[in-house]
Design an enzyme around this catalytic site. Structure first.
Site, PDB file in Angstrom:
ATOM      1  N   ASP A  92       0.827  -1.204   0.000  1.00  0.00           N
ATOM      2  CA  ASP A  92       0.000   0.000   0.000  1.00  0.00           C
ATOM      3  C   ASP A  92       0.868   1.263   0.000  1.00  0.00           C
ATOM      4  O   ASP A  92       1.891   1.308   0.686  1.00  0.00           O
ATOM      5  CB  ASP A  92      -0.881  -0.010   1.258  1.00  0.00           C
ATOM      6  CG  ASP A  92      -1.850   1.157   1.304  1.00  0.00           C
ATOM      7  OD1 ASP A  92      -2.802   1.155   0.527  1.00  0.00           O
ATOM      8  OD2 ASP A  92      -1.647   2.083   2.121  1.00  0.00           O
ATOM      9  N   GLU A 113       1.513  -0.372  -4.988  1.00  0.00           N
ATOM     10  CA  GLU A 113       0.583   0.709  -5.317  1.00  0.00           C
ATOM     11  C   GLU A 113       1.421   1.975  -5.473  1.00  0.00           C
ATOM     12  O   GLU A 113       1.821   2.591  -4.485  1.00  0.00           O
ATOM     13  CB  GLU A 113      -0.458   0.901  -4.213  1.00  0.00           C
ATOM     14  CG  GLU A 113      -1.510   1.917  -4.627  1.00  0.00           C
ATOM     15  CD  GLU A 113      -2.180   2.663  -3.482  1.00  0.00           C
ATOM     16  OE1 GLU A 113      -3.234   3.258  -3.708  1.00  0.00           O
ATOM     17  OE2 GLU A 113      -1.627   2.672  -2.357  1.00  0.00           O
TER      18      GLU A 113
HETATM   19  C1  GLC Z   1      -4.173   3.296  -0.476  1.00  0.00           C
HETATM   20  C2  GLC Z   1      -5.434   2.479  -0.412  1.00  0.00           C
HETATM   21  C3  GLC Z   1      -6.538   3.348   0.087  1.00  0.00           C
HETATM   22  C4  GLC Z   1      -6.169   3.840   1.471  1.00  0.00           C
HETATM   23  C5  GLC Z   1      -4.827   4.566   1.445  1.00  0.00           C
HETATM   24  C6  GLC Z   1      -4.315   4.814   2.822  1.00  0.00           C
HETATM   25  O1  GLC Z   1      -4.266   4.308  -1.397  1.00  0.00           O
HETATM   26  O2  GLC Z   1      -5.717   1.917  -1.675  1.00  0.00           O
HETATM   27  O3  GLC Z   1      -7.769   2.684   0.118  1.00  0.00           O
HETATM   28  O4  GLC Z   1      -7.161   4.706   1.943  1.00  0.00           O
HETATM   29  O5  GLC Z   1      -3.856   3.787   0.787  1.00  0.00           O
HETATM   30  O6  GLC Z   1      -3.892   3.631   3.421  1.00  0.00           O
END
Ligand code: GLC
Length: 561
Positions: free
Chosen positions: A212, A266
Site C-alpha cells: 500500500d 501501489e
Molecule cells: C491506499 C489504499 C486506500 C487507502 C490509502 C491509505 O491508497 O488503496 O484505500 O485509503 O492507501 O492507506
C-alpha cells in the site's frame, strides 16, 4: 524461457480478482462482509476463471479508513473472523488453484497500534517516538504544525498530542487521517518489524503482497515546507524518494527466499520512468497500471498508455498490469458514461457533477473489459466490475463512511460509491449479500435497480456482463496467443485500436493450448462509425453484437486469424 500455462511465474499473466471483504459477502449476518462469506463464495470465483485473489487489509483495525489503519499486523479483525478462518481461506483457495495476495500497509499504522500508544506515553525525545514522526510545533507555544504539508485526505498532515503530564505537546505526521500515524522508516525497529510481518504471512501461505502507498514510505528527515504554488516535477519530500528503494530490495530478498512470492506496488506517480524504478531488477515484481485506469475512453489516449506500458516492460523486464478499477476510484460504467471520461482522484468532485448515461457506460465498460483482457501481462478485476455495477452516487450523507468525505466537509464524495455490497441473488436488497437469516442491513445501501445485476440474474442471462467476463477469462486462459509475450499493432482507422497477440518464437505450445500459429486479433472500435472486419477471420468473442457483420461503435472483438 517461459512456457505458457505451465511454467514461468504465475503472476506474469494472471487474472487477479480484488476482493474488498467488507462488501463482498457477509457470512454472519452483521451486514459487513467477512471471511465466512468469502469462503462460501470461493466456488463463484473459481467458476469466474480467475487465478488469484487480492484481499484488502483484514487485520485488527479501528476502521477509520476501511481497515487501512492497522493496529495488529499479525491477526485478523473480529469483524472478518479469526486467524484460523484466514488459514482456511488460503487453504481452500489453494485447493481450487487460486493464489492469495494480501495487502500490507507499511507507510502508516493505526493510532491504536501498541507502538503509538507507547510513543504517546513515553513522551518527547523517547526511542518509542522515533518509530513515528513526532516534532515540536512552530510559532508561539508550538501551536503551529511543524510544516505546511497537507493530508492526502484533506486538512493538515499533522495533529498535536497531549503529553502524559496533560500539557499540549508535540505534533505527529499523518499523510492520511489523524488515525493513521506515519511510520518513520529510518527507524531500524520499523524495518525489522515489517520484514518479520512479511515472513509471518509468507509462512501462512500468502502467495503475494500488495504494498500500500508504496512510494510514500521514505521522507526527507528535515521535513521541509513545500514551496508555495503548484508542485514541480521534482519528487516531494514525502513521495518517491530514492531511499525508498532500499526497502524494496530487502523485501524482494525475503519474497525470493520464501520461494518466489509476488510483490505488487501501489505506486501513483505521474512520471512513467520513475514508476519503472520500482520494478527494477531486485525490487517489486509489478506495479498497478494507474495511467491505464485513469485514461479517457479515447483510442489515441489509450494507445499511448499501452505503448508506454509496453516500453517500460521492455526496459525493466516486469510484465504489465492492466487495471480498470479498484476500491479507490469510480466504477468504469459510471466513468465511461459521463461526458468526460478521463478520471483522476482530484477530479472526482467535478466529475460527479456530470450525468451518467449508464447504457453507454455499460457498453463501453464491456468493450474496455475485452480490450484489457487481450493485452499482454496480468489483469486485475475489482469485485462487481464483472457484474457491471455502477458508482452509487446517491448514498445518504449520514450513511457515508469514507474519511475523505468527512475530511473534505463533503466536498469530495469519496469512495463509498464503489464499495457498496455486492448483489448475489433475489429481487430486493440485500440481494443475498448476507448468508445468515435475519441479517442486518448491508453496511452501505444497494440500489434497487441492482436486481438486474445480481450474480444469479446474470448467470441466467447469456448476454450479461458476468457471462462476458467468464467467456473472456476462459479464452484468455486457453488460447496460446494470450501467453506471456507482446503485441503487434495493426493498421486501423482513426478511433480504432487493433493489435495481434501471437506466441513468440521462444514459447513452445503448451499441451493444453491451441497451436502456436493461431494468432488472436483484438479490435476495439472507439470511433462513432461501424467498421468492417477483416475477411477470413473467425469471431471468438464480441463485447456487443456485430451489426450486419460490422463492428459497431464502442465495441471490442476478438478474432482468430
Ligand atoms: C491506499 C489504499 C486506500 C487507502 C490509502 C491509505 O491508497 O488503496 O484505500 O485509503 O492507501 O492507506
Amino acid at each position: 524461457m517461459l512456457k505458457p500455462g505451465s511454467s514461468g511465474p504465475w503472476w506474469r499473466t494472471a487474472a487477479i480478482y480484488q476482493l474488498y471483504m467488507r462488501s463482498f459477502a457477509d457470512g454472519d449476518g452483521d451486514g459487513i462482509g467477512d471471511l465466512a462469506g468469502a469462503r462460501a463464495r470461493l466456488p463463484y470465483l473459481a467458476e469466474l476463471g480467475i487465478d488469484a485473489i487480492w484481499l484488502n487489509p483484514w487485520y485488527p483495525s479501528p476502521m477509520a479508513d476501511g481497515g487501512y489503519d492497522i493496529s495488529d499486523y499479525r491477526d485478523i479483525d473480529p469483524l472478518f473472523g479469526t486467524l484460523a478462518d484466514a488459514d482456511a481461506l488460503i487453504r481452500e483457495a489453494h485447493a481450487l488453484g487460486i493464489k492469495i495476495i494480501i495487502d500490507v500497509v507499511p507507510n502508516h499504522g493505526s493510532d491504536r497500534h501498541p507502538w503509538f500508544t507507547e510513543a504517546l506515553a513515553a513522551g518527547p525525545g523517547s526511542a518509542a517516538r522515533e518509530r513515528f514522526w513526532f516534532r515540536p510545533g512552530r510559532g508561539p507555544g508550538g501551536d503551529e504544525p511543524p510544516n505546511n504539508w497537507q493530508s492526502i485526505f484533506g486538512g493538515p498532515a499533522w495533529s498535536r498530542v497531549t503529553e502524559p503530564d496533560g500539557s499540549p505537546g508535540e505534533w505527529y505526521l499523518h499523510l492520511f487521517t489523524p488515525q493513521q500515524p506515519d511510520f518513520n522508516w529510518r527507524s531500524p525497529d520499523v524495518r525489522a518489524e515489517f520484514e518479520d510481518v512479511l515472513r509471518f504471512w509468507f509462512d501462512r501461505g500468502a502467495d503475494g503482497i500488495r504494498v500500500d502507498s508504496a512510494a510514500l514510505l521514505a521522507k526527507d528527515p528535515t521535513l521541509p515546507d513545500l514551496p508555495p504554488g503548484p508542485q514541480g516535477p521534482a519528487p516531494e519530500p514525502f513521495n518517491d524518494r530514492d531511499d525508498v528503494h532500499d526497502i524494496y530490495r530487502s523485501w524482494r530478498a525475503i519474497a525470493d527466499a520464501a520461494g518466489g512470492r509476488l510483490l505488487v506496488g501501489e505506486v501513483w506517480l505521474p512520471d512513467a520512468a520513475r514508476t519503472a524504478r520500482y520494478v527494477a531488477p531486485g525490487e517489486l515484481h509489478t506495479v498497478f497500471n494507474f495511467p491505464y485506469l485513469i485514461s479517457a475512453w479515447d483510442a489515441a489516449a489509450l494507445r499511448e498508455v499501452i505503448e508506454r506500458t509496453m516500453e517500460l516492460g521492455d526496459l525493466s523486464g516486469a510484465p504489465a498490469t492492466w487495471v480498470l478499477s479498484n476500491h479507490d476510484v469510480d466504477r468504469p460504467v459510471s466513468r465511461y458514461g459521463r461526458a468526460e471520461t478521463w478520471f483522476d482522484l482530484a477530479r472526482r468532485p467535478y466529475l460527479h457533477g456530470f450525468p451518467v448515461d449508464r447504457a453507454l457506460g455499460t457498453r463501453r465498460a464491456r468493450a474496455a473489459a475485452l480490450l484489457t483482457m487481450a493485452l499482454p501481462g496480468s489483469v486485475y478485476i475489482y469485485q462487481g466490475e464483472e457484474l457491471g455495477l455502477w458508482e452509487v452516487q446517491d448514498i445518504p450523507d449520514e450513511l457515508r463512511q469514507d474519511p475523505i468525505w468527512y475530511r473534505t466537509g463533503g466536498e469530495d464524495p469519496g469512495r463509498d460509491g464503489c464499495r457498496v455490497p455486492l448483489p448475489w441473488s433475489g429481487t430486493e436488497p440485500p440481494f443475498g449479500f448476507s448468508l445468515a437469516e435475519g441479517a442486518r442491513d448491508p453496511m452501505l445501501p444497494q440500489p434497487k435497480e441492482w436486481r438486474e445485476l445480481t450474480v444469479a440474474a446474470e448467470l441466467a442471462d447469456e448476454d450479461s456482463m458476468l457471462r462476458l467476463y467468464q467467456s473472456a477469462l476462459r479464452l484468455r486462459r486457453s488460447l496460446a496467443a494470450f501467453a506471456d509475450g507482446g503485441l503487434t499493432w495493426q493498421p486501423a482507422p482513426g478511433g480504432v485500436l487493433s493489435f495481434d497477440r501471437r506466441l513468440t518464437d521462444d514459447h513452445g505450445p503448451a499441451d493444453d493450448r491451441e497451436p502456436a500459429d493461431a494468432a488472436v486479433r483484438c479490435i476495439a472500435n472507439l470511433s462513432a462509425a461501424p467498421i468492417a472486419l477483416p475477411s477470413e477471420a473467425t469471431v471468438l468473442l464480441t463485447s456487443s453484437p456485430l451489426a450486419d457483420g460490422m463492428l459497431p461503435p464502442d465495441t471490442t472483438v476478438w478474432l482468430r486469424l
